[in-house]
Design a protein around this motif. Structure first.
Motif, PDB file in Angstrom:
ATOM      1  N   SER A 286     -22.700   5.738 -41.039  1.00 49.91           N
ATOM      2  CA  SER A 286     -21.507   4.914 -40.907  1.00 49.91           C
ATOM      3  C   SER A 286     -20.381   5.370 -41.814  1.00 49.91           C
ATOM      4  O   SER A 286     -20.607   5.776 -42.950  1.00 49.91           O
ATOM      5  CB  SER A 286     -21.840   3.459 -41.253  1.00 49.91           C
ATOM      6  OG  SER A 286     -20.689   2.650 -41.194  1.00 49.91           O
ATOM      7  N   ASP A 287     -19.182   5.234 -41.292  1.00 51.14           N
ATOM      8  CA  ASP A 287     -17.983   5.367 -42.106  1.00 51.14           C
ATOM      9  C   ASP A 287     -17.949   4.175 -43.056  1.00 51.14           C
ATOM     10  O   ASP A 287     -18.387   3.081 -42.702  1.00 51.14           O
ATOM     11  CB  ASP A 287     -16.755   5.364 -41.197  1.00 51.14           C
ATOM     12  CG  ASP A 287     -15.490   5.814 -41.890  1.00 51.14           C
ATOM     13  OD1 ASP A 287     -15.496   5.973 -43.133  1.00 51.14           O
ATOM     14  OD2 ASP A 287     -14.479   5.985 -41.194  1.00 51.14           O
ATOM     15  N   ILE A 288     -17.451   4.360 -44.253  1.00 53.46           N
ATOM     16  CA  ILE A 288     -17.345   3.244 -45.193  1.00 53.46           C
ATOM     17  C   ILE A 288     -16.210   2.319 -44.785  1.00 53.46           C
ATOM     18  O   ILE A 288     -16.366   1.099 -44.742  1.00 53.46           O
ATOM     19  CB  ILE A 288     -17.113   3.746 -46.637  1.00 53.46           C
ATOM     20  CG1 ILE A 288     -18.355   4.459 -47.147  1.00 53.46           C
ATOM     21  CG2 ILE A 288     -16.759   2.577 -47.559  1.00 53.46           C
ATOM     22  CD1 ILE A 288     -18.184   5.083 -48.519  1.00 53.46           C
ATOM     23  N   ARG A 289     -15.077   2.883 -44.471  1.00 54.92           N
ATOM     24  CA  ARG A 289     -13.889   2.077 -44.184  1.00 54.92           C
ATOM     25  C   ARG A 289     -13.835   1.767 -42.689  1.00 54.92           C
ATOM     26  O   ARG A 289     -13.670   2.665 -41.863  1.00 54.92           O
ATOM     27  CB  ARG A 289     -12.649   2.851 -44.605  1.00 54.92           C
ATOM     28  CG  ARG A 289     -11.402   2.042 -44.528  1.00 54.92           C
ATOM     29  CD  ARG A 289     -10.285   2.771 -45.200  1.00 54.92           C
ATOM     30  NE  ARG A 289      -9.036   2.087 -44.928  1.00 54.92           N
ATOM     31  CZ  ARG A 289      -7.891   2.416 -45.463  1.00 54.92           C
ATOM     32  NH1 ARG A 289      -7.829   3.437 -46.289  1.00 54.92           N
ATOM     33  NH2 ARG A 289      -6.807   1.754 -45.177  1.00 54.92           N
ATOM     34  N   MET A 290     -13.989   0.478 -42.369  1.00 51.10           N
ATOM     35  CA  MET A 290     -14.039   0.046 -40.986  1.00 51.10           C
ATOM     36  C   MET A 290     -13.159  -1.177 -40.770  1.00 51.10           C
ATOM     37  O   MET A 290     -12.931  -1.945 -41.697  1.00 51.10           O
ATOM     38  CB  MET A 290     -15.482  -0.293 -40.598  1.00 51.10           C
ATOM     39  CG  MET A 290     -16.432   0.877 -40.635  1.00 51.10           C
ATOM     40  SD  MET A 290     -16.053   2.149 -39.409  1.00 51.10           S
ATOM     41  CE  MET A 290     -16.267   1.253 -37.892  1.00 51.10           C
ATOM     42  N   PRO A 291     -12.686  -1.377 -39.530  1.00 49.65           N
ATOM     43  CA  PRO A 291     -11.886  -2.566 -39.232  1.00 49.65           C
ATOM     44  C   PRO A 291     -12.781  -3.794 -39.100  1.00 49.65           C
ATOM     45  O   PRO A 291     -13.995  -3.681 -38.995  1.00 49.65           O
ATOM     46  CB  PRO A 291     -11.247  -2.222 -37.880  1.00 49.65           C
ATOM     47  CG  PRO A 291     -12.245  -1.320 -37.234  1.00 49.65           C
ATOM     48  CD  PRO A 291     -12.840  -0.515 -38.366  1.00 49.65           C
ATOM     49  N   GLY A 292     -12.166  -4.956 -39.106  1.00 47.87           N
ATOM     50  CA  GLY A 292     -12.908  -6.173 -38.812  1.00 47.87           C
ATOM     51  C   GLY A 292     -13.457  -6.893 -40.018  1.00 47.87           C
ATOM     52  O   GLY A 292     -14.189  -7.869 -39.883  1.00 47.87           O
ATOM     53  N   GLY A 293     -13.158  -6.409 -41.210  1.00 49.51           N
ATOM     54  CA  GLY A 293     -13.558  -7.137 -42.407  1.00 49.51           C
ATOM     55  C   GLY A 293     -14.913  -6.788 -42.980  1.00 49.51           C
ATOM     56  O   GLY A 293     -15.262  -7.269 -44.046  1.00 49.51           O
ATOM     57  N   THR A 294     -15.709  -5.991 -42.285  1.00 44.42           N
ATOM     58  CA  THR A 294     -17.015  -5.586 -42.809  1.00 44.42           C
ATOM     59  C   THR A 294     -17.034  -4.078 -42.947  1.00 44.42           C
ATOM     60  O   THR A 294     -16.871  -3.356 -41.968  1.00 44.42           O
ATOM     61  CB  THR A 294     -18.152  -6.036 -41.869  1.00 44.42           C
ATOM     62  OG1 THR A 294     -18.080  -7.455 -41.700  1.00 44.42           O
ATOM     63  CG2 THR A 294     -19.505  -5.674 -42.442  1.00 44.42           C
ATOM     64  N   SER A 295     -17.242  -3.609 -44.154  1.00 45.36           N
ATOM     65  CA  SER A 295     -17.252  -2.166 -44.398  1.00 45.36           C
ATOM     66  C   SER A 295     -18.596  -1.564 -44.006  1.00 45.36           C
ATOM     67  O   SER A 295     -19.591  -2.274 -43.818  1.00 45.36           O
ATOM     68  CB  SER A 295     -16.989  -1.892 -45.874  1.00 45.36           C
ATOM     69  OG  SER A 295     -18.117  -2.260 -46.651  1.00 45.36           O
ATOM     70  N   GLY A 296     -18.617  -0.257 -43.946  1.00 46.40           N
ATOM     71  CA  GLY A 296     -19.867   0.448 -43.697  1.00 46.40           C
ATOM     72  C   GLY A 296     -20.887   0.203 -44.793  1.00 46.40           C
ATOM     73  O   GLY A 296     -22.093   0.147 -44.545  1.00 46.40           O
ATOM     74  N   LEU A 297     -20.408   0.031 -46.011  1.00 47.57           N
ATOM     75  CA  LEU A 297     -21.303  -0.274 -47.131  1.00 47.57           C
ATOM     76  C   LEU A 297     -21.945  -1.645 -46.935  1.00 47.57           C
ATOM     77  O   LEU A 297     -23.157  -1.801 -47.121  1.00 47.57           O
ATOM     78  CB  LEU A 297     -20.532  -0.215 -48.444  1.00 47.57           C
ATOM     79  CG  LEU A 297     -21.323  -0.496 -49.710  1.00 47.57           C
ATOM     80  CD1 LEU A 297     -22.467   0.478 -49.887  1.00 47.57           C
ATOM     81  CD2 LEU A 297     -20.396  -0.454 -50.918  1.00 47.57           C
TER      82      LEU A 297
ATOM     83  N   ALA B 110     -21.363   2.574 -32.371  1.00 46.50           N
ATOM     84  CA  ALA B 110     -20.780   1.259 -32.642  1.00 46.50           C
ATOM     85  C   ALA B 110     -19.427   1.496 -33.292  1.00 46.50           C
ATOM     86  O   ALA B 110     -19.284   2.385 -34.123  1.00 46.50           O
ATOM     87  CB  ALA B 110     -21.683   0.454 -33.560  1.00 46.50           C
ATOM     88  N   HIS B 111     -18.462   0.685 -32.900  1.00 39.18           N
ATOM     89  CA  HIS B 111     -17.112   0.852 -33.428  1.00 39.18           C
ATOM     90  C   HIS B 111     -16.738  -0.230 -34.429  1.00 39.18           C
ATOM     91  O   HIS B 111     -15.620  -0.242 -34.927  1.00 39.18           O
ATOM     92  CB  HIS B 111     -16.098   0.922 -32.280  1.00 39.18           C
ATOM     93  CG  HIS B 111     -16.358   2.080 -31.365  1.00 39.18           C
ATOM     94  ND1 HIS B 111     -16.166   3.390 -31.742  1.00 39.18           N
ATOM     95  CD2 HIS B 111     -16.842   2.128 -30.108  1.00 39.18           C
ATOM     96  CE1 HIS B 111     -16.496   4.195 -30.748  1.00 39.18           C
ATOM     97  NE2 HIS B 111     -16.917   3.448 -29.744  1.00 39.18           N
ATOM     98  N   ASP B 112     -17.676  -1.136 -34.711  1.00 41.86           N
ATOM     99  CA  ASP B 112     -17.477  -2.148 -35.745  1.00 41.86           C
ATOM    100  C   ASP B 112     -18.849  -2.662 -36.188  1.00 41.86           C
ATOM    101  O   ASP B 112     -19.870  -2.381 -35.551  1.00 41.86           O
ATOM    102  CB  ASP B 112     -16.574  -3.293 -35.278  1.00 41.86           C
ATOM    103  CG  ASP B 112     -17.120  -4.042 -34.076  1.00 41.86           C
ATOM    104  OD1 ASP B 112     -18.336  -4.302 -34.013  1.00 41.86           O
ATOM    105  OD2 ASP B 112     -16.327  -4.385 -33.191  1.00 41.86           O
ATOM    106  N   ALA B 113     -18.868  -3.392 -37.288  1.00 41.38           N
ATOM    107  CA  ALA B 113     -20.132  -3.838 -37.874  1.00 41.38           C
ATOM    108  C   ALA B 113     -20.872  -4.827 -36.982  1.00 41.38           C
ATOM    109  O   ALA B 113     -22.106  -4.818 -36.927  1.00 41.38           O
ATOM    110  CB  ALA B 113     -19.890  -4.441 -39.248  1.00 41.38           C
ATOM    111  N   THR B 114     -20.137  -5.672 -36.284  1.00 37.15           N
ATOM    112  CA  THR B 114     -20.788  -6.654 -35.411  1.00 37.15           C
ATOM    113  C   THR B 114     -21.596  -5.962 -34.325  1.00 37.15           C
ATOM    114  O   THR B 114     -22.772  -6.284 -34.115  1.00 37.15           O
ATOM    115  CB  THR B 114     -19.736  -7.598 -34.782  1.00 37.15           C
ATOM    116  OG1 THR B 114     -19.045  -8.268 -35.833  1.00 37.15           O
ATOM    117  CG2 THR B 114     -20.384  -8.612 -33.872  1.00 37.15           C
ATOM    118  N   SER B 115     -20.992  -5.001 -33.646  1.00 34.89           N
ATOM    119  CA  SER B 115     -21.724  -4.298 -32.595  1.00 34.89           C
ATOM    120  C   SER B 115     -22.829  -3.420 -33.173  1.00 34.89           C
ATOM    121  O   SER B 115     -23.893  -3.265 -32.562  1.00 34.89           O
ATOM    122  CB  SER B 115     -20.783  -3.492 -31.703  1.00 34.89           C
ATOM    123  OG  SER B 115     -20.058  -2.549 -32.439  1.00 34.89           O
TER     124      SER B 115
END
Length: 109
Positions: free
Chosen positions: A46-57, A25-30
């Protein structure tokens, strides 16, 4: 979950060499869509720092609401502040090797 396509593929390859089946998955939604569709999930990595406004945390916290016993491993190559935020989950610092990823998963699973 990893937004860097090349790193995601390298990580997928490493995990598959360890015997895991991997859903990228390349973002939290997917990632959440995959978690909701899969019958069985052994681990969220998961990486903590992700695009799209939702972090891995945040993803990890949402996933744990749905699957309270889900093992979570987070990774980051960034700031100490992000590392402190993630203290409730095991953290693997980037860059990581096959050996360090394998060791982290053995400890977690």
């Amino acid at each position: 979950m990893e937004d860097d396509v090349n790193l995601a593929q390298v990580c997928k390859d490493m995990l598959e060499m360890m015997g895991f089946q991997v859903t990228l998955a390349h973002d939290a939604t997917s990632a959440m869509q995959s978690l909701n569709q899969l019958l069985h999930v052994d681990l969220l990595f998961s990486d903590i720092r992700m695009p799209g406004g939702t972090s891995g945390l945040e993803l990890a916290n949402r996933a744990r609401q749905r699957l309270p016993e889900l093992p979570v491993l987070l990774t980051t190559g960034f700031s100490e502040a992000q590392r402190r935020e993630a203290l409730i989950y095991p953290l693997l610092n980037k860059p990581y090797t096959y050996e360090s990823l394998s060791r982290a998963l053995q400890e977690l699973l």
